[in-house]
Write a protein that holds these residues in place. Structure first.
Motif, mmCIF file in Angstrom:
data_model
loop_
_atom_site.group_PDB
_atom_site.id
_atom_site.type_symbol
_atom_site.label_atom_id
_atom_site.label_comp_id
_atom_site.label_asym_id
_atom_site.label_seq_id
_atom_site.Cartn_x
_atom_site.Cartn_y
_atom_site.Cartn_z
ATOM 1 N N ARG A 47 52.338 37.141 33.891
ATOM 2 C CA ARG A 47 51.023 37.701 33.587
ATOM 3 C C ARG A 47 50.023 36.566 33.434
ATOM 4 O O ARG A 47 50.247 35.642 32.649
ATOM 5 N N ILE A 48 48.922 36.664 34.166
ATOM 6 C CA ILE A 48 47.835 35.698 34.071
ATOM 7 C C ILE A 48 46.609 36.450 33.579
ATOM 8 O O ILE A 48 46.161 37.414 34.208
ATOM 9 N N ILE A 49 46.076 36.009 32.439
ATOM 10 C CA ILE A 49 44.982 36.732 31.788
ATOM 11 C C ILE A 49 43.712 35.889 31.845
ATOM 12 O O ILE A 49 43.700 34.743 31.365
ATOM 13 N N LEU A 50 42.658 36.421 32.429
ATOM 14 C CA LEU A 50 41.353 35.764 32.398
ATOM 15 C C LEU A 50 40.887 35.786 30.945
ATOM 16 O O LEU A 50 40.804 36.844 30.331
ATOM 17 N N ASN A 51 40.544 34.600 30.420
ATOM 18 C CA ASN A 51 40.480 34.438 28.976
ATOM 19 C C ASN A 51 39.116 33.949 28.475
ATOM 20 O O ASN A 51 39.039 33.162 27.557
ATOM 21 N N ASN A 52 38.045 34.420 29.109
ATOM 22 C CA ASN A 52 36.717 34.005 28.653
ATOM 23 C C ASN A 52 35.784 35.214 28.560
ATOM 24 O O ASN A 52 34.782 35.311 29.278
ATOM 25 N N PRO A 53 36.106 36.178 27.683
ATOM 26 C CA PRO A 53 35.305 37.406 27.606
ATOM 27 C C PRO A 53 33.857 37.175 27.209
ATOM 28 O O PRO A 53 32.988 37.953 27.577
#
Length: 297
Positions: A47-53
């Protein structure tokens, strides 16, 4: 005695203030140091999560480089079977970081950004394992391109998709490469010329996404697909993915010639023969998950 107690109490208060300030600075530093993407892996599923909401998961150069690095890490490992890309926050990705695209950054930097983006999008299609987009929210411009580039996309009913670059003077030409190969031409052109978003159901109808599910079932449905992928032979899936993308770019006759050759190659794999034997013997196949020839036995 009273004076010493007063000084000691004052020192404790000052020390507490210093500790609190240092802790705040440390917390701030840790927050700033959070990686643009987070990678987790378990039971063959990465799992790769984009982490800059806070920045709407914009595909800045650092985000693209982090995404590329996490996709490529141990890409040939037998333990990696499928990749799921998701995001924190209500926006899957708003596309490129426009602050990186001002003239102050310069043409060379702009070239670097779009080269990195193109590399990530093609990498998703070229790696040997399937890539699934898990989308709960807005995907615009290069964020929509990212969804279109994935092999499978599972989205929620609240998700929307758009290529609004034309409205800020930057036509979504690179997103159009992926989107134009995922949806009918006239649908792509309307998205590109107007910048108007389409709903999850419209995206499903036009072929941009694979499945629309309730928000509370997004992870369950996505991981169910990922687990099904993990049940198949890794080299067989890799061969199939590469062949599908290759033949889609060819005319009909050339596509059949390519696919026929690959079917023969597939049969020559040890896992190819194991699958056939298991079917005949009415048992579950035992995959080697290695690209070994059957005649190597």
């Amino acid at each position: 005695m009273t004076r010493n107690l007063f000084y000691r109490a004052a020192n404790i208060v000052q020390l507490s203030r210093f500790t609190l300030l240092a802790g705040s600075r440390l917390l701030c530093t840790q927050t700033q140091a959070e990686p643009p993407t987070v990678r987790q892996q378990n039971n063959g599923i990465r799992r790769i999560i984009l982490n800059n909401p806070k920045k709407r998961n914009a595909l800045s150069l650092s985000m693209l480089e982090s995404l590329r690095s996490n996709i490529l890490a141990d890409i040939d490992s037998d333990n990696l079977r499928v990749i799921v890309i998701s995001a924190k926050g209500p926006v899957f990705s708003s596309g490129h970081d426009l602050k990186e695209l001002t003239s102050a950054q310069g043409r060379d930097y702009h070239t670097k950004v779009f080269q990195a983006c193109s590399e990530v999008m093609t990498l998703i299609q070229d790696i040997p394992v399937p890539v699934i987009a898990m989308v709960n929210g807005v995907a615009t411009a290069a964020g929509c391109q990212l969804v279109a580039s994935c092999d499978i996309a599972v989205v929620t009913e609240k998700s929307t998709f758009a290529t609004p670059g034309v409205n800020v003077g930057l036509f979504c030409s690179t997103p159009a490469v992926a989107i134009g190969r995922a949806v009918p031409k006239k649908v792509a052109m309307e998205m590109l010329f107007t910048g108007s978003p389409i709903s999850a159901q419209d995206a499903l109808r036009h072929g941009l996404v694979s499945k629309v599910v309730p928000e509370e079932r997004l992870e369950e449905e996505t991981l169910a697909i990922a687990r099904r992928v993990c049940q198949a032979s890794r080299p067989v899936v890799a061969l199939g993915k590469a062949t599908f993308n290759r033949q889609m770019a060819q005319g009909r006759d050339a596509a059949y010639a390519t696919a026929s050759r690959v079917m023969v190659d597939n049969l020559a794999l040890r896992d190819g023969q194991e699958g056939i034997r298991a079917f005949i013997e009415k048992r579950k196949p035992v995959w080697t998950n290695k690209a070994e020839k059957a005649n190597d036995e």
